[in-house]
Design an enzyme around this catalytic site. Structure first.
Site, mmCIF file in Angstrom:
data_model
loop_
_atom_site.group_PDB
_atom_site.id
_atom_site.type_symbol
_atom_site.label_atom_id
_atom_site.label_comp_id
_atom_site.label_asym_id
_atom_site.label_seq_id
_atom_site.Cartn_x
_atom_site.Cartn_y
_atom_site.Cartn_z
ATOM 1 N N ASP A 105 40.189 136.314 30.019
ATOM 2 C CA ASP A 105 39.717 137.695 29.831
ATOM 3 C C ASP A 105 40.417 138.344 28.639
ATOM 4 O O ASP A 105 41.525 137.942 28.285
ATOM 5 C CB ASP A 105 40.100 138.600 31.019
ATOM 6 C CG ASP A 105 39.657 138.064 32.339
ATOM 7 O OD1 ASP A 105 38.667 137.344 32.368
ATOM 8 O OD2 ASP A 105 40.347 138.396 33.327
HETATM 9 N N1 URA Z 1 41.314 134.469 36.103
HETATM 10 C C1 URA Z 1 41.163 135.731 35.686
HETATM 11 O O1 URA Z 1 41.014 136.649 36.485
HETATM 12 N N2 URA Z 1 41.193 135.956 34.354
HETATM 13 C C2 URA Z 1 41.358 134.981 33.434
HETATM 14 O O2 URA Z 1 41.367 135.266 32.245
HETATM 15 C C3 URA Z 1 41.516 133.673 33.905
HETATM 16 C C4 URA Z 1 41.499 133.447 35.242
#
Ligand code: URA
Length: 245
Positions: A105
């Protein structure tokens, strides 16, 4: 050369995962020998020109593999219509289309692989492959034993139940007060999975970092830095993804 399916030839050339290449073909962005290509088409890369968006694809090109420490605030895509900072900006390699294997993310930092090897990207992101990804999550509050067990056994999310995970408390933090640092290992990679799992057991994530992918770590790197994977690391990753001992 024996003719091969077009989407496989494109993936090996580093254009994207097999699935992404099928989409490019479906979207009419691929031409073979000057003609629009079709799904399932067989091509002989030695005799036929393959073009994506009008640019000829090198089917005998070199592969590059980088381990990048993604900082917060960077998108994990090779193209961003909104013009935000991209992980691919961190590894300038003129003339080579690198793209991230899987996604983190915008607000997650940590380990990400960039490559132009579509086969490896496909292998590493396919859910049936046994590649563990480890995260450190700062969460609000202190999960109790029952909440940890729920995270380990699988949490029901709108998109389905999560697979068994490795979860342990690393420490209860003084700063931010009352927060806990968890280590969470996952084999799957649903969108925002760690955040959703922690939220589902009542402990929303404050900070999230991916620290490991299989045997790879962030050792020696600071946010924004990267290094090349060694040939032996690439070989081991491929073996793991193919399920070899
Ligand atoms: N899980 C999440 O919530 N975000 C990420 O970027 C990777 C795994």
């Amino acid at each position: 050369m024996v003719p091969e399916r077009l989407h496989k030839v494109l993936a090996r050339a580093g254009v994207g995962s097999r699935r992404a290449c099928e989409e490019l073909i479906r979207d009419g962005r691929v031409r073979v020998g000057g003609e629009p290509a079709g799904i399932g088409m067989l091509v002989d890369p030695e005799c036929q020109d393959v073009c994506v968006d009008g640019k000829r694809v090198s089917t005998t090109g070199k592969f590059y593999y980088f381990l990048v420490y993604k900082p917060k605030g960077y998108v994990s895509t090779a193209r961003d219509p909104q013009g935000r900072s991209k992980v691919t900006d961190l590894v300038p390699l003129p003339g080579v289309r690198l793209y991230p294997v899987g996604r983190l993310d915008l607000q997650t930092s940590g380990l990400l692989i960039l490559t132009n090897d579509g086969e490896l990207a496909f292998l590493l992101t396919h859910p049936k492959h046994d590649i563990w990804k480890t995260y450190q999550a700062q969460v609000i509050g202190v999960p109790d034993a029952e909440e940890i067990a729920r995270l380990q056994q699988g949490v029901l999310l709108p998109e389905g139940k999560t697979a068994p995970a490795r979860v342990k408390i690393l420490r209860v933090l003084k700063e931010p007060a009352g927060a806990t640092l968890l280590e969470i290992g996952l084999r799957e990679g649903k969108k925002r999975q760690v955040r959703k799992m922690c939220e589902a057991v009542g402990h929303p994530v404050i900070e999230l970092q991916r620290t490991n992918l299989a045997f790879l770590t962030l050792e020696g790197l600071r946010p924004g830095q990267y290094r090349r994977l060694t040939p032996s690391e690439v070989r081991t990753l491929k073996e793991l993804a193919l399920g070899k001992p």
